[in-house]
Each structure stands twice: as C-alpha cells, then as structure tokens.
Design an enzyme around this catalytic site. Structure first.
Site, PDB file in Angstrom:
ATOM      1  N   ILE A  10       0.826  -1.218   0.000  1.00 52.37           N
ATOM      2  CA  ILE A  10       0.000   0.000   0.000  1.00 52.37           C
ATOM      3  C   ILE A  10       0.861   1.270   0.000  1.00 52.37           C
ATOM      4  O   ILE A  10       0.438   2.310  -0.505  1.00 52.37           O
ATOM      5  CB  ILE A  10      -0.991  -0.037   1.195  1.00 52.37           C
ATOM      6  N   ASN A  23      -3.050   2.428  15.551  1.00 50.67           N
ATOM      7  CA  ASN A  23      -3.564   2.168  16.905  1.00 50.67           C
ATOM      8  C   ASN A  23      -4.065   3.490  17.477  1.00 50.67           C
ATOM      9  O   ASN A  23      -3.834   4.545  16.886  1.00 50.67           O
ATOM     10  CB  ASN A  23      -2.516   1.489  17.791  1.00 50.67           C
ATOM     11  N   ASP A  33       1.097  -0.026   9.672  1.00 48.60           N
ATOM     12  CA  ASP A  33       1.325   1.279  10.318  1.00 48.60           C
ATOM     13  C   ASP A  33       2.819   1.614  10.281  1.00 48.60           C
ATOM     14  O   ASP A  33       3.224   2.716   9.859  1.00 48.60           O
ATOM     15  CB  ASP A  33       0.820   1.162  11.772  1.00 48.60           C
ATOM     16  N   SER A 116      -7.384  -4.651  10.884  1.00 47.80           N
ATOM     17  CA  SER A 116      -7.565  -5.545  12.044  1.00 47.80           C
ATOM     18  C   SER A 116      -7.151  -6.994  11.807  1.00 47.80           C
ATOM     19  O   SER A 116      -7.220  -7.811  12.724  1.00 47.80           O
ATOM     20  CB  SER A 116      -9.028  -5.544  12.544  1.00 47.80           C
TER      21      SER A 116
HETATM   22  P1  ADP Z   1      -4.012  -4.491  12.619  1.00 45.62           P
HETATM   23  O1  ADP Z   1      -3.251  -4.043  13.854  1.00 45.62           O
HETATM   24  O2  ADP Z   1      -5.196  -3.594  12.305  1.00 45.62           O
HETATM   25  O3  ADP Z   1      -4.352  -5.933  12.641  1.00 45.62           O
HETATM   26  P2  ADP Z   1      -1.686  -4.907  10.869  1.00 45.62           P
HETATM   27  O4  ADP Z   1      -0.797  -3.845  10.340  1.00 45.62           O
HETATM   28  O5  ADP Z   1      -1.079  -5.841  11.882  1.00 45.62           O
HETATM   29  O6  ADP Z   1      -2.996  -4.173  11.414  1.00 45.62           O
HETATM   30  O7  ADP Z   1      -2.273  -5.774   9.661  1.00 45.62           O
HETATM   31  C1  ADP Z   1      -3.299  -5.375   8.827  1.00 45.62           C
HETATM   32  C2  ADP Z   1      -3.088  -5.970   7.460  1.00 45.62           C
HETATM   33  O8  ADP Z   1      -2.163  -5.169   6.729  1.00 45.62           O
HETATM   34  C3  ADP Z   1      -2.514  -7.395   7.465  1.00 45.62           C
HETATM   35  O9  ADP Z   1      -3.345  -8.218   6.645  1.00 45.62           O
HETATM   36  C4  ADP Z   1      -1.137  -7.235   6.852  1.00 45.62           C
HETATM   37  O10 ADP Z   1      -0.793  -8.358   6.040  1.00 45.62           O
HETATM   38  C5  ADP Z   1      -1.333  -6.014   5.969  1.00 45.62           C
HETATM   39  N1  ADP Z   1      -0.109  -5.278   5.608  1.00 45.62           N
HETATM   40  C6  ADP Z   1       1.074  -5.204   6.253  1.00 45.62           C
HETATM   41  N2  ADP Z   1       1.929  -4.425   5.568  1.00 45.62           N
HETATM   42  C7  ADP Z   1       1.276  -3.992   4.455  1.00 45.62           C
HETATM   43  C8  ADP Z   1       1.609  -3.167   3.333  1.00 45.62           C
HETATM   44  N3  ADP Z   1       2.812  -2.611   3.224  1.00 45.62           N
HETATM   45  N4  ADP Z   1       0.664  -2.970   2.368  1.00 45.62           N
HETATM   46  C9  ADP Z   1      -0.565  -3.493   2.474  1.00 45.62           C
HETATM   47  N5  ADP Z   1      -0.944  -4.266   3.503  1.00 45.62           N
HETATM   48  C10 ADP Z   1      -0.036  -4.528   4.483  1.00 45.62           C
END
Ligand code: ADP
Length: 327
Positions: A10, A23, A33, A116
């Site tokens: 993303i 968060n 994040d 999430s």
């Molecule tokens: P949360 O704390 O809301 O669960 P996370 O960041 O741990 O958020 O994960 C949310 C989703 O984002 C997961 O499915 C993860 O695979 C995805 N994710 C992590 N890095 C990226 C990225 N660079 N681009 C898109 N999605 C990502």
C-alpha cells in the site's frame, strides 16, 4: 466507481489516499502502520502527534509526506475478542468513516489494507467480508475507485467451506470433461474403423449473403440495454452491480458494436442476474463462451448456478483461486 482486490504494497500506491490500520495513539506501530510511517518519513509522526489520538472505529486524515499518495487516513480497527464484542460494527465503521473522510477531502481513489486482520487478530475471511460489504454499500451512493490491498496472498482466504465447495465443483467438472473426451475419442476410433465415408453434395444457400447479414442478431450492447429495460433497472444500478466504471458503461451504451472483455461481459450477466443459459447467450454475442475446462469459467458457473450474484463475493473467490476479477 469500482472496487478492486489487488495484491500490492500500500505504501507504493500513487492514488489520492491510503488508509492506515493505526492504533489509538496514532503514534506509529508495527505492521502496515510501521511501513507507512517508515515510507512517509518523520513529518507524518509530527502531524499525528497533533491529532490527540483516535477512537476505535473512527478515522482521521493527514498529509502523506514522502509517500506517493496525497493523504493518509488513519483508522483504528477493533481488536478481535471472539466476535461478541461489537467487533464487526466497529470494523465496518472504520471503512465507512474513512470513506466519508476521503469524500470530504475530494479523493477519487482510496486504498485500504485489511484492517484488524494482522496483530489485532480479526479472522481474515471475516475481515474481508466486512470490508467488501461496507465499501460496496458506500459505493452505491458515491462514485470512487477503491482498492482492497492484500499484502500477502496467504491473507486472502475466502471461507473454508466456500473454498472447498468451489474446489470440489472444479474437480468434478474436470472429471466429467475427461470422461466426455474419453468417450468421444472411442466413438471417433470406432467410426474410423467401421463407418464408410460419405460425401454430401454442396448445399446451395437459400439466401444471399447480403440477406443473411441484413438479419444480423441483436448485439451485446443491444441485449444488455434491453435486459436493463425489461428488469426496470436504472443504468446506474446495473453498472454498480457489475462493478463497472460509469465511463465504460457510457461507452458501451453509445456503441452498438461495442466488444467487451470477457470479465466485463460476465460482470453484466451477474448484475442482471441472468441464469446460465442467458449468460451464455450474452457472452456469445461478445464472442465468448463459458467452458467447463478452465477454473475461471467454472467459478462463474458455480456462482450463477447457486444463484449467488454478489459480484464482490465472486471476485473474492476468483482472487483466492488466482483468476482475473470481474468488472
Ligand atoms: P491491525 O493491527 O489492524 O491488525 P496490521 O498492520 O497488523 O494491522 O495488519 C493489517 C493488514 O495489513 C494485514 O493483513 C497485513 O498483512 C497487511 N499489511 C502489512 N503491511 C502492508 C503493506 N505494506 N501494504 C498493504 N498491507 C499490508
């Protein structure tokens, strides 16, 4: 307006806004994040420090600093506690609030991660369902291009039951196809040894080529528009249900000989809730068929014969089986 599931990072997307699964402190964390803050640089954290945090289910917007997009929308997803603690409503609210913020800031394209579904533990298939339902509801009333960004393929799992039902359907069709081929080959082999060859006289056509061309059948776009009228649908209802852009629809409307791609033609069959026979008729008009020998076609057959015309569910399944998506 359309909703797409794509596999991407993303932080690399050149669009109006990306959404951050933040968060409640908004002061950075791990997962997506961390990746967003890392790519945006320290300016993002500085701005986030002025926002006073964010409630679960709510969203706030900032600049994007070194990211290639224009804005970052930060939303706080619920932590999964088993599903009885309002998780679904809160997760839905993350998507709706983020989209409303995007709309208020003039964004035409927005990308979401699967909020999430990482550290917060929301089951991925359910998280994707909530996301797709919320976004498609929003798109019924507002034009925007929205991307559901799936980072790792393993993150997309349609429900295990649906996956195994479709897999069984595909396997069964492959078995039937090879049985048909086998008996066809046997018949051909028998014919080649026993049947005498017969020659037919060339049949003189009763009509001239000009007459035949003059009786040309209804085209793809004519059939589409006729069906929309017969069903009493508006154009907008139809292209939204088909997950098709308004501009593309106008092109089809304005060109009686428009030749759509196969996924576009099927997307309209789904929007019109055509049965299998009518779907095949519409596809034929665009020069396509629904075979029983490739996964894409079988998945479409599976959904249509089960009367499931939710284009986003169909796309989730196509994505899970590595196929092109509709619309
Ligand atoms: P949360 O704390 O809301 O669960 P996370 O960041 O741990 O958020 O994960 C949310 C989703 O984002 C997961 O499915 C993860 O695979 C995805 N994710 C992590 N890095 C990226 C990225 N660079 N681009 C898109 N999605 C990502």
């Amino acid at each position: 307006m359309s909703l797409h599931i794509i596999r991407h990072d993303i932080t690399k997307m050149k669009i109006d806004a990306i959404v951050n699964a933040a968060n409640s402190s908004l002061l950075g964390g791990g997962g997506v994040d961390g990746a967003i803050h890392h790519a945006a640089g320290p300016g993002l954290l500085k701005e986030c420090m002025t926002l006073g945090g964010c409630d679960t289910g709510d969203a706030k917007i900032t600049g994007a600093y070194n990211l290639p997009c224009k804005y970052v929308i930060h939303t706080v997803g619920p932590v999964w506690h088993g599903g009885q603690y309002g998780e679904k409503e809160l997760l839905r609210s993350c998507y709706i609030k983020s989209l409303e913020l995007a709309k208020a800031n003039g964004c035409e394209s927005v990308a979401f991660p699967l909020i999430s579904s990482g550290v917060y533990g929301y089951p991925k298939d359910q998280a994707l369902r909530v996301a797709m339902d919320a976004i498609s509801d929003f798109l019924l009333t507002w034009d925007m291009t929205v991307y559901m960004v799936i980072f790792d393929k393993a993150a997309v799992t349609i429900s295990q039951k649906l996956f195994s039902d479709i897999k069984q359907y595909i396997d069964q069709a492959y078995v039937e196809e090879s049985e048909v081929k086998y008996s066809r080959n046997r018949i051909l082999a028998e014919m080649s040894t026993s049947a005498p060859v017969q020659y037919c006289k060339a049949i003189k056509p009763e009509k001239s080529l000009e007459d035949i061309i003059g009786e040309i059948d209804e085209s793809f776009s004519q059939m589409l528009l006729r069906k929309i009228d017969e069903l009493g649908m508006t154009d907008a209802e139809c292209y939204k249900k088909a997950n098709i852009d308004r501009k593309l629809f106008s092109k089809i409307r304005g060109d009686v000989n428009y030749k759509p791609s196969k996924p576009t033609a099927i997307a309209f069959a789904v929007a019109l809730q055509l049965n299998l026979k009518e779907t095949e008729e519409l596809l034929k008009k665009a020069g396509f068929a629904l075979s029983r020998s490739n996964k894409f076609d079988l998945i479409i057959r599976y959904f249509i014969s089960n009367g499931n015309y939710n284009i986003h569910e169909i796309n989730e399944a196509l994505f899970a089986f590595d196929q092109n998506l509709l619309g």
